[in-house]
Enzyme design. Sequence first.
Site, short mmCIF file in Angstrom:
data_model
loop_
_atom_site.label_atom_id
_atom_site.label_comp_id
_atom_site.label_asym_id
_atom_site.label_seq_id
_atom_site.Cartn_x
_atom_site.Cartn_y
_atom_site.Cartn_z
CE LYS A 130 36.38 -3.69 -4.52
NZ LYS A 130 35.59 -2.79 -5.39
N GLY A 163 38.11 2.84 -2.17
CA GLY A 163 37.35 3.15 -0.98
C GLY A 163 36.27 2.12 -0.73
CG HIS A 164 36.38 -1.20 0.67
ND1 HIS A 164 36.09 -1.40 -0.65
CD2 HIS A 164 37.53 -1.87 0.90
CE1 HIS A 164 37.03 -2.17 -1.20
NE2 HIS A 164 37.92 -2.46 -0.28
CD GLN A 223 41.85 0.23 -7.26
OE1 GLN A 223 42.50 -0.80 -7.21
NE2 GLN A 223 42.11 1.23 -6.47
CG ASP A 234 33.25 2.92 -6.94
OD1 ASP A 234 33.92 3.12 -5.91
OD2 ASP A 234 33.48 3.48 -8.02
#
Length: 427
Positions: free
Chosen positions: A16, A40-41, A223, A13
């Site tokens: 990225k 998630g991005h 991650q 988180d």
Amino acid sequence: MPALVLLGAQWGDEGKGKATDLLGGSVDYVVRYQGGNNAGHTVVVGDQKYALHLLPSGILTPECTPVIGNGVVVDPSVLFSELNGLNERGVDTSKLLISGNAHIITPYNVTVDKVTERFLGKRKIGTTGRGIGPTYADKINRVGIRVQDLYDESILTQKVEAALDGKNQLLTKVFNRRAIEADQIVEELLTYADRLKPYVADTVLVLNNALDDGKVVLFEGGQGTLLDIDHGTYPFVTSSNPTAGGACTGSGVGPTKISRVIGILKAYTTRVGAGPFPTELFDDDGAALRRIGRERGVTTGRDRRCGWFDAVIARYATRVNGLTDFFLTKLDVLTGWEEIPVCVAYEIDGKRVEELPYSQTDFHHAKPIYETLPGWSEDITKAKTFADLPKNAQAYVRALEEMSGAPISAIGVGPGRTETIEVNSFI
């Protein structure tokens, strides 16, 4: 031309997606090499916000070819949901490539994940419940289903039956659940075959040929370093290797072709899920970081645990990844604090420890030792160069750089695509 690895240097988180998207216009391929839709991005383009869970961030850059590598586990229903959502917003997804060797998250993997986590109770890991761990377990146990298996119904049926032999025993006799019918699983998986086929490729060959032809390839980890199955805060980790070495095994590109390894650092620290977190804050400062930083998991929807910057973790990430650069994100969130604590070491059993302890027990009992740096109140979101930052913000960045062991080559000063200061070029 370079092959670049971009990965999280904390617990994930870190932003990225923003970093990958920033580089997307300069690279030819962006490759996800591990994880699944448990990562998630969030990418902001103009006034548009995109939440990506499985797809590489490069899919938002028209000139870039996005690749899902062999080290990723793919839930077809999630994949097509994301593709549909992007297509509806006018994003061209036709260039996507998916490795035929990537493993598929089946419905029974999701079921096993959820019932196992509930069964653990207070000992639960804090997984996303999306079947990631059980799919990687099937891969290691050699009963996994790969994308290429969808194109041979006989092999697919044999593999599904083999996987369910043991899982149905577990579901019925331990968890008191109904057995899962192999035929139903095979029928469902086959419904994805035709739509997947245009995307399926020998991505190992594609990527190596691209590098041989002088193309720029960016490997994007999900991650973060401290969630790596081997090098993270085990057992509170993910089921794959988001560290730099995972880029090679998860893509089929050899380590001699990697030229730079970029670690993404948040200007403070966050974590989702269970596990030790030495700098975690339970006071008003922690609540403020969560509110200002909008710290809610893109994939999980859970509030992130928040704490001050941990230089011990940053140094560890530099070491295990061989980091050449850092991208510091969310510096703007710290605007308004008169003083900003930074963890420079731990106290464990009354002793000062400068490096991350290898013992799980020691890390669980680590207490942060802080140094306090002066804060700033000026708005930094319009800063275009390092010199535009307030003096105290500059000093904060330089202090983190010195403590972390690698140069900070870019700084995020806001969520938007253009709200980034590039100190040194990555390419």
